[in-house]
Design an enzyme around this catalytic site. Sequence first.
Site, PDB file in Angstrom:
ATOM      1  N   LYS A 120       0.392   6.041  10.491  1.00 22.26           N
ATOM      2  CA  LYS A 120      -0.612   5.561  10.571  1.00 22.26           C
ATOM      3  C   LYS A 120      -0.668   3.928  10.693  1.00 22.26           C
ATOM      4  O   LYS A 120      -1.593   2.750  11.333  1.00 22.26           O
ATOM      5  CB  LYS A 120      -2.076   5.181   9.251  1.00 22.26           C
ATOM      6  CG  LYS A 120      -2.497   6.700   9.691  1.00 22.26           C
ATOM      7  CD  LYS A 120      -3.904   7.127   8.132  1.00 22.26           C
ATOM      8  CE  LYS A 120      -3.171   8.830   8.479  1.00 22.26           C
ATOM      9  NZ  LYS A 120      -3.917   9.088   7.138  1.00 22.26           N
TER      10      LYS A 120
ATOM     11  N   GLN B 296      -5.784   7.939   1.586  1.00 23.01           N
ATOM     12  CA  GLN B 296      -4.543   9.458   1.244  1.00 23.01           C
ATOM     13  C   GLN B 296      -4.471  10.500   0.430  1.00 23.01           C
ATOM     14  O   GLN B 296      -4.424   9.978  -0.437  1.00 23.01           O
ATOM     15  CB  GLN B 296      -3.083   8.031   1.234  1.00 23.01           C
ATOM     16  CG  GLN B 296      -1.913   9.741   2.582  1.00 23.01           C
ATOM     17  CD  GLN B 296      -2.434  10.121   3.358  1.00 23.01           C
ATOM     18  OE1 GLN B 296      -2.771   9.045   4.150  1.00 23.01           O
ATOM     19  NE2 GLN B 296      -2.525  11.248   3.879  1.00 23.01           N
TER      20      GLN B 296
ATOM     21  N   ASP C 186     -12.656   7.240   7.239  1.00 17.93           N
ATOM     22  CA  ASP C 186     -12.103   8.761   7.097  1.00 17.93           C
ATOM     23  C   ASP C 186     -13.589   9.001   8.287  1.00 17.93           C
ATOM     24  O   ASP C 186     -13.455  10.270   8.003  1.00 17.93           O
ATOM     25  CB  ASP C 186     -11.967   9.231   6.425  1.00 17.93           C
ATOM     26  CG  ASP C 186     -10.233   9.792   6.600  1.00 17.93           C
ATOM     27  OD1 ASP C 186     -10.003   9.547   7.642  1.00 17.93           O
ATOM     28  OD2 ASP C 186     -10.359   9.749   4.914  1.00 17.93           O
TER      29      ASP C 186
END
Length: 292
Positions: A53, A97, A120
């Site tokens: 990422k 995460q 997200d």
Amino acid sequence: MATRLDGKQLAAAIEERLRTTIAGRQAAIGRPPGLAVLRVGDDPASGVYVANKEKACGRVGITSLGAHLPAAAPAAEVLAAVQRLNADPTCDGILLQLPLPAGLDEGPLLLAIDPEKDADGLHSLNLGRLLKGEPGPRSCTPAGVMALLAAAGVELAGKRAVVVGRSILVGQPMALMLQAANATVSVAHSRTADLAALTRQAEVLVVAAGRPRMIGAEHVQPGAVVVDVGIHRTDTGFCGDVRFEEVEPIASAISPVPGGVGPMTVTMLLVNTVVAWCRRHGVEHDLGDLVP
Ligand code: NDP
């Protein structure tokens, strides 16, 4: 032979759009977009995902603001890190995460993320916005699937779509996005009776069951578009939830694993961040087609 829904190629094209969008607006806004990936503990797979990422951010011109806390960090410390990022004016997107180390409850931490910085798209408010058709960051994996279908020119209005899987991460938001695009959607799960009879009705079949190679030719109607969200590491590489070699000859289009949905998920994280950056500064963007 089916068309390949090539996520790697599409992700590269979207990254190019993001680079242009950022370069054209950075002077007016006065800073680049910022994405914070918050990692807790040392789960090795998470380490690889976070590095990917951060590399993707670097390619398009997003600043990585990540923080890495030790596995023993108490919930209050993780919460404080989230709150710091919420208040950070250079931060447009926050991603916690997962999985978190045992003993940390992800629920309250995910809810603590400012919904406007929810890269997200999984905050309860943003799932509610998706349900109501209101603008907001969208869940990355299903948004990536929608982008793959759009790029391949798959018309969804009036089509019969089946989603295998009903998780909050993939199946549920996927079904809502397909429905918002005017497909007629059924959702299958582990208690569905006669899965093959249902999936054979699908003109568009999205599989997110997390079961290696469970979907074969007997589940697929000739000419269907098949998207395989599953990803599993095997001794010889990766496989999906679909038996690719069986389904490819009968489908009209199919996403490979790897190189299908996976690269799109990371790209949509970047899209959510850049859209949030523009929105916070009242600047127009041309990424609306990527926000289903
Ligand atoms: P979950 O395990 O949370 O959900 C799986 C869903 O599939 C559940 O709803 C389950 O039903 C359903 N299911 C399981 N077995 C069957 C079956 N035999 N028949 C019908 N339905 C079944 O997984 P996720 O949604 O998080 O992920 C799904 C897959 O996608 C995984 O392989 C994951 O690794 C992959 N993934 C890939 C991403 C990418 O970027 N490519 C991103 C996210 C996920 P029930 O609800 O009844 O238990």
